[in-house]
Design a protein around this motif. Sequence first.
Motif, PDB file in Angstrom:
ATOM      1  N   CYS A   6       0.859  -1.176   0.000  1.00 40.25           N
ATOM      2  CA  CYS A   6       0.000   0.000   0.000  1.00 40.25           C
ATOM      3  C   CYS A   6       0.899   1.231   0.000  1.00 40.25           C
ATOM      4  O   CYS A   6       1.797   1.339   0.808  1.00 40.25           O
ATOM      5  N   ASN A  12      -4.388   8.360   0.985  1.00 41.59           N
ATOM      6  CA  ASN A  12      -5.315   7.257   1.172  1.00 41.59           C
ATOM      7  C   ASN A  12      -6.142   7.455   2.435  1.00 41.59           C
ATOM      8  O   ASN A  12      -5.628   7.887   3.457  1.00 41.59           O
ATOM      9  N   TRP A  17     -15.002   2.690   7.001  1.00 42.00           N
ATOM     10  CA  TRP A  17     -15.479   2.938   5.639  1.00 42.00           C
ATOM     11  C   TRP A  17     -16.811   3.691   5.682  1.00 42.00           C
ATOM     12  O   TRP A  17     -17.693   3.369   6.495  1.00 42.00           O
ATOM     13  N   GLU A  21     -18.163   4.856   0.143  1.00 44.80           N
ATOM     14  CA  GLU A  21     -17.034   4.000  -0.230  1.00 44.80           C
ATOM     15  C   GLU A  21     -17.502   2.550  -0.408  1.00 44.80           C
ATOM     16  O   GLU A  21     -17.123   1.881  -1.375  1.00 44.80           O
ATOM     17  N   LEU A  25     -17.300   0.304  -3.893  1.00 42.20           N
ATOM     18  CA  LEU A  25     -16.652  -1.003  -3.958  1.00 42.20           C
ATOM     19  C   LEU A  25     -17.625  -2.079  -4.442  1.00 42.20           C
ATOM     20  O   LEU A  25     -17.302  -2.876  -5.335  1.00 42.20           O
ATOM     21  N   PRO A  41      -8.704   0.009  -6.357  1.00 47.82           N
ATOM     22  CA  PRO A  41      -9.074   1.292  -5.741  1.00 47.82           C
ATOM     23  C   PRO A  41      -9.085   2.441  -6.740  1.00 47.82           C
ATOM     24  O   PRO A  41     -10.035   3.238  -6.775  1.00 47.82           O
ATOM     25  N   LEU A  46     -11.630   4.901  -5.438  1.00 48.83           N
ATOM     26  CA  LEU A  46     -11.529   4.861  -3.977  1.00 48.83           C
ATOM     27  C   LEU A  46     -10.144   5.294  -3.525  1.00 48.83           C
ATOM     28  O   LEU A  46      -9.146   4.907  -4.127  1.00 48.83           O
ATOM     29  N   ARG A  48      -8.324   4.230  -1.191  1.00 48.44           N
ATOM     30  CA  ARG A  48      -7.962   3.169  -0.257  1.00 48.44           C
ATOM     31  C   ARG A  48      -6.904   2.314  -0.911  1.00 48.44           C
ATOM     32  O   ARG A  48      -6.779   2.291  -2.131  1.00 48.44           O
ATOM     33  N   CYS A  49      -6.159   1.568  -0.098  1.00 50.16           N
ATOM     34  CA  CYS A  49      -5.228   0.628  -0.699  1.00 50.16           C
ATOM     35  C   CYS A  49      -5.979  -0.666  -1.035  1.00 50.16           C
ATOM     36  O   CYS A  49      -7.057  -0.939  -0.501  1.00 50.16           O
ATOM     37  N   GLY A  50      -5.394  -1.452  -1.929  1.00 52.82           N
ATOM     38  CA  GLY A  50      -6.050  -2.666  -2.368  1.00 52.82           C
ATOM     39  C   GLY A  50      -6.321  -3.635  -1.235  1.00 52.82           C
ATOM     40  O   GLY A  50      -7.361  -4.300  -1.193  1.00 52.82           O
ATOM     41  N   CYS A  53      -9.403  -2.658   0.568  1.00 55.11           N
ATOM     42  CA  CYS A  53     -10.601  -2.998  -0.215  1.00 55.11           C
ATOM     43  C   CYS A  53     -10.904  -4.484  -0.107  1.00 55.11           C
ATOM     44  O   CYS A  53     -12.054  -4.891   0.066  1.00 55.11           O
TER      45      CYS A  53
END
Length: 200
Positions: A6, A12, A17, A21, A25, A41, A46, A48-50, A53
Amino acid sequence: MRSPCCDNRGNNNKGAWSKEEDQKLIDYIRAHGRVCWRSLPKAAGLLRCGKSCRLRWINYLRPDVKRGRFEEDEEDLIIKLHALLGNRWSLIAGRLPGRTDNEVKNYWNSHLRKKLASMGIDPDNHRVIHNARLHRSHSSSNATRSSIDKSTNGLQNNSENGFRDDDDLNLDLTISLPSSQRTGSDHLQNTASRTLLLFP
DNA sequence: AACTAGCTCAACCGCATTCCT
DNA sequence: TAGGAATGCGGTTGAGCTAGT
Protein backbone atom coordinates in the motif's frame (compact mmCIF):
# COMPACT_ATOMS: atom_id res chain seq x y z
CA MET A 1 13.69 -4.37 -0.43
CA ARG A 2 10.08 -5.06 -1.32
CA SER A 3 7.93 -2.07 -1.94
CA PRO A 4 5.02 -1.79 0.46
CA CYS A 5 1.81 -3.17 -0.94
CA CYS A 6 0.00 0.00 0.00
CA ASP A 7 1.46 3.32 -0.90
CA ASN A 8 0.97 5.39 2.19
CA ARG A 9 1.62 8.67 0.54
CA GLY A 10 -0.95 10.36 2.67
CA ASN A 11 -3.72 10.52 0.11
CA ASN A 12 -5.31 7.26 1.17
CA ASN A 13 -8.27 7.15 3.51
CA LYS A 14 -7.92 5.16 6.69
CA GLY A 15 -10.29 4.04 9.37
CA ALA A 16 -13.95 3.22 9.08
CA TRP A 17 -15.48 2.94 5.64
CA SER A 18 -18.23 5.34 4.66
CA LYS A 19 -21.44 4.21 2.95
CA GLU A 20 -20.30 5.92 -0.23
CA GLU A 21 -17.03 4.00 -0.23
CA ASP A 22 -18.86 0.73 0.42
CA GLN A 23 -21.21 1.43 -2.45
CA LYS A 24 -18.36 2.25 -4.82
CA LEU A 25 -16.65 -1.00 -3.96
CA ILE A 26 -19.84 -3.04 -4.30
CA ASP A 27 -20.73 -1.39 -7.59
CA TYR A 28 -17.29 -1.93 -9.00
CA ILE A 29 -17.09 -5.60 -8.06
CA ARG A 30 -20.62 -6.20 -9.34
CA ALA A 31 -19.70 -4.63 -12.64
CA HIS A 32 -16.24 -6.10 -13.12
CA GLY A 33 -16.03 -9.08 -10.84
CA ARG A 34 -13.09 -9.65 -8.59
CA VAL A 35 -10.15 -8.12 -10.37
CA CYS A 36 -6.66 -7.14 -9.28
CA TRP A 37 -6.99 -5.72 -5.79
CA ARG A 38 -4.03 -3.44 -6.28
CA SER A 39 -5.54 -1.68 -9.24
CA LEU A 40 -9.12 -1.80 -7.99
CA PRO A 41 -9.07 1.29 -5.74
CA LYS A 42 -7.98 3.58 -8.54
CA ALA A 43 -10.36 2.03 -11.03
CA ALA A 44 -13.25 2.23 -8.59
CA GLY A 45 -12.43 5.77 -7.54
CA LEU A 46 -11.53 4.86 -3.98
CA LEU A 47 -8.82 6.46 -1.92
CA ARG A 48 -7.96 3.17 -0.26
CA CYS A 49 -5.23 0.63 -0.70
CA GLY A 50 -6.05 -2.67 -2.37
CA LYS A 51 -5.53 -4.57 0.82
CA SER A 52 -8.10 -2.46 2.60
CA CYS A 53 -10.60 -3.00 -0.21
CA ARG A 54 -10.04 -6.74 -0.15
CA LEU A 55 -10.54 -6.89 3.60
CA ARG A 56 -13.67 -4.78 3.47
CA TRP A 57 -15.15 -6.93 0.73
CA ILE A 58 -14.29 -10.28 2.29
CA ASN A 59 -15.24 -9.42 5.85
CA TYR A 60 -18.21 -7.19 5.36
CA LEU A 61 -19.56 -6.53 1.90
CA ARG A 62 -19.59 -9.97 0.32
CA PRO A 63 -23.23 -10.96 -0.23
CA ASP A 64 -22.81 -14.37 1.38
CA VAL A 65 -21.38 -13.05 4.62
CA LYS A 66 -23.46 -14.30 7.50
CA ARG A 67 -23.78 -11.76 10.25
CA GLY A 68 -25.06 -11.95 13.79
CA ARG A 69 -24.65 -14.28 16.70
CA PHE A 70 -22.81 -17.55 16.44
CA GLU A 71 -25.04 -20.57 16.94
CA GLU A 72 -24.14 -23.10 19.59
CA ASP A 73 -23.18 -25.69 17.01
CA GLU A 74 -20.93 -23.14 15.35
CA GLU A 75 -19.24 -22.53 18.69
CA ASP A 76 -18.68 -26.22 19.21
CA LEU A 77 -17.31 -26.56 15.72
CA ILE A 78 -14.90 -23.69 16.20
CA ILE A 79 -13.65 -25.19 19.44
CA LYS A 80 -13.15 -28.59 17.89
CA LEU A 81 -11.44 -27.18 14.85
CA HIS A 82 -9.22 -24.97 16.97
CA ALA A 83 -8.19 -28.01 18.98
CA LEU A 84 -7.11 -29.64 15.76
CA LEU A 85 -5.82 -26.73 13.73
CA GLY A 86 -4.72 -24.09 16.20
CA ASN A 87 -4.95 -20.48 15.12
CA ARG A 88 -5.55 -21.33 11.46
CA TRP A 89 -8.48 -18.99 11.31
CA SER A 90 -9.00 -19.08 7.58
CA LEU A 91 -9.18 -22.88 7.62
CA ILE A 92 -11.59 -22.83 10.52
CA ALA A 93 -13.72 -20.17 8.86
CA GLY A 94 -13.76 -22.25 5.71
CA ARG A 95 -15.77 -24.83 7.61
CA LEU A 96 -18.33 -22.28 8.74
CA PRO A 97 -20.38 -21.12 5.78
CA GLY A 98 -20.71 -17.36 5.67
CA ARG A 99 -18.24 -16.74 8.46
CA THR A 100 -14.96 -14.95 7.90
CA ASP A 101 -11.59 -15.65 9.43
CA ASN A 102 -11.64 -12.25 11.10
CA GLU A 103 -15.03 -12.90 12.62
CA VAL A 104 -14.02 -16.33 13.90
CA LYS A 105 -10.79 -14.94 15.30
CA ASN A 106 -12.61 -12.13 17.07
CA TYR A 107 -15.21 -14.48 18.46
CA TRP A 108 -12.56 -16.84 19.69
CA ASN A 109 -10.61 -14.12 21.43
CA SER A 110 -13.60 -12.36 22.96
CA HIS A 111 -15.90 -15.28 23.86
CA LEU A 112 -14.55 -18.76 23.46
CA ARG A 113 -11.25 -18.24 25.21
CA LYS A 114 -13.07 -17.17 28.33
CA LYS A 115 -15.65 -19.89 27.96
CA LEU A 116 -13.00 -22.58 27.83
CA ALA A 117 -11.03 -21.05 30.67
CA SER A 118 -14.15 -20.97 32.83
CA MET A 119 -14.62 -24.66 32.08
CA GLY A 120 -11.11 -25.44 33.24
CA ILE A 121 -9.69 -25.92 29.78
CA ASP A 122 -6.57 -24.23 28.58
CA PRO A 123 -7.72 -22.42 25.42
CA ASP A 124 -4.25 -22.57 23.92
CA ASN A 125 -3.79 -26.32 23.95
CA HIS A 126 -7.30 -27.53 24.82
CA ARG A 127 -6.12 -29.58 27.73
CA VAL A 128 -7.81 -29.81 31.06
CA ILE A 129 -6.26 -27.62 33.69
CA HIS A 130 -6.01 -30.21 36.43
CA ASN A 131 -6.22 -27.96 39.46
CA ALA A 132 -8.82 -25.67 37.98
CA ARG A 133 -12.22 -25.23 39.54
CA LEU A 134 -14.64 -26.58 37.03
CA HIS A 135 -17.96 -24.94 36.54
CA ARG A 136 -20.27 -27.59 35.23
CA SER A 137 -23.54 -25.95 36.04
CA HIS A 138 -24.10 -24.44 32.64
CA SER A 139 -25.67 -26.93 30.29
CA SER A 140 -24.17 -25.61 27.08
CA SER A 141 -20.80 -25.54 28.75
CA ASN A 142 -21.27 -29.16 29.66
CA ALA A 143 -22.11 -30.06 26.12
CA THR A 144 -19.18 -28.12 24.80
CA ARG A 145 -16.86 -29.56 27.33
CA SER A 146 -17.86 -33.09 26.67
CA SER A 147 -17.38 -32.58 22.97
CA ILE A 148 -13.95 -31.16 23.62
CA ASP A 149 -13.13 -34.04 25.92
CA LYS A 150 -14.02 -36.37 23.11
CA SER A 151 -12.09 -34.55 20.44
CA THR A 152 -8.97 -33.75 22.39
CA ASN A 153 -8.66 -36.58 24.85
CA GLY A 154 -9.84 -38.94 22.21
CA LEU A 155 -6.99 -37.89 20.03
CA GLN A 156 -4.51 -37.94 22.83
CA ASN A 157 -5.44 -41.47 23.79
CA ASN A 158 -5.84 -42.84 20.35
CA SER A 159 -3.11 -45.39 20.57
CA GLU A 160 -4.28 -47.40 17.59
CA ASN A 161 -3.54 -44.38 15.42
CA GLY A 162 -0.10 -44.21 16.88
CA PHE A 163 -0.68 -41.04 18.86
CA ARG A 164 1.12 -40.79 22.11
CA ASP A 165 -0.61 -39.29 25.11
CA ASP A 166 1.62 -36.25 24.96
CA ASP A 167 1.28 -35.75 21.24
CA ASP A 168 0.95 -32.13 20.35
CA LEU A 169 -2.43 -31.29 18.92
CA ASN A 170 -0.88 -29.18 16.24
CA LEU A 171 -1.30 -31.95 13.73
CA ASP A 172 -0.64 -31.99 10.06
CA LEU A 173 -3.96 -32.48 8.39
CA THR A 174 -5.54 -33.12 5.12
CA ILE A 175 -8.40 -30.71 4.82
CA SER A 176 -10.91 -30.41 2.10
CA LEU A 177 -12.55 -27.08 1.59
CA PRO A 178 -16.29 -26.64 1.63
CA SER A 179 -17.84 -27.84 -1.58
CA SER A 180 -18.55 -24.30 -2.77
CA GLN A 181 -14.86 -23.44 -2.67
CA ARG A 182 -13.32 -26.76 -3.56
CA THR A 183 -11.31 -27.18 -6.69
CA GLY A 184 -9.17 -29.98 -7.93
CA SER A 185 -6.01 -28.54 -6.47
CA ASP A 186 -7.57 -26.76 -3.54
CA HIS A 187 -6.55 -28.89 -0.67
CA LEU A 188 -3.76 -29.17 1.75
CA GLN A 189 -1.96 -32.41 1.82
CA ASN A 190 0.46 -33.70 4.32
CA THR A 191 3.14 -36.12 3.51
CA ALA A 192 2.81 -37.93 6.78
CA SER A 193 0.27 -40.63 7.31
CA ARG A 194 -1.76 -38.78 9.90
CA THR A 195 -4.86 -37.89 8.02
CA LEU A 196 -7.91 -36.77 9.86
CA LEU A 197 -11.14 -36.46 8.05
CA LEU A 198 -12.81 -33.72 10.00
CA PHE A 199 -16.21 -34.60 8.70
CA PRO A 200 -17.58 -37.82 7.34
C1' DA B 1 -25.41 12.90 34.88
C1' DA B 2 -20.60 11.91 34.60
C1' DC B 3 -17.02 8.90 34.68
C1' DT B 4 -14.72 4.47 34.06
C1' DA B 5 -13.78 -0.23 32.89
C1' DG B 6 -14.67 -3.86 29.98
C1' DC B 7 -16.19 -5.65 25.68
C1' DT B 8 -16.85 -6.05 20.67
C1' DC B 9 -15.45 -5.91 16.16
C1' DA B 10 -13.78 -3.39 12.03
C1' DA B 11 -9.59 -2.21 10.32
C1' DC B 12 -4.56 -1.91 10.11
C1' DC B 13 0.14 -3.84 9.97
C1' DG B 14 3.77 -6.79 8.82
C1' DC B 15 5.19 -11.24 7.51
C1' DA B 16 4.40 -15.47 4.68
C1' DT B 17 3.05 -17.55 0.63
C1' DT B 18 1.86 -17.80 -4.11
C1' DC B 19 2.07 -16.16 -8.70
C1' DC B 20 4.31 -14.43 -12.69
C1' DT B 21 7.95 -13.07 -15.74
C1' DT C 1 15.61 -20.62 -11.10
C1' DA C 2 15.51 -16.08 -9.11
C1' DG C 3 13.37 -12.19 -7.84
C1' DG C 4 9.73 -8.96 -7.64
C1' DA C 5 4.68 -8.24 -7.37
C1' DA C 6 0.29 -9.54 -5.62
C1' DT C 7 -2.41 -11.76 -2.38
C1' DG C 8 -3.44 -14.14 1.96
C1' DC C 9 -3.08 -14.67 6.79
C1' DG C 10 -2.75 -13.93 11.75
C1' DG C 11 -1.68 -10.67 15.44
C1' DT C 12 -2.80 -6.35 17.17
C1' DT C 13 -5.00 -1.88 17.74
C1' DG C 14 -8.40 1.44 18.71
C1' DA C 15 -13.08 3.53 18.21
C1' DG C 16 -17.54 2.99 19.74
C1' DC C 17 -20.76 0.97 22.74
C1' DT C 18 -22.59 -0.69 27.24
C1' DA C 19 -22.88 -1.75 32.03
C1' DG C 20 -21.52 -0.57 36.49
C1' DT C 21 -20.44 2.84 40.03
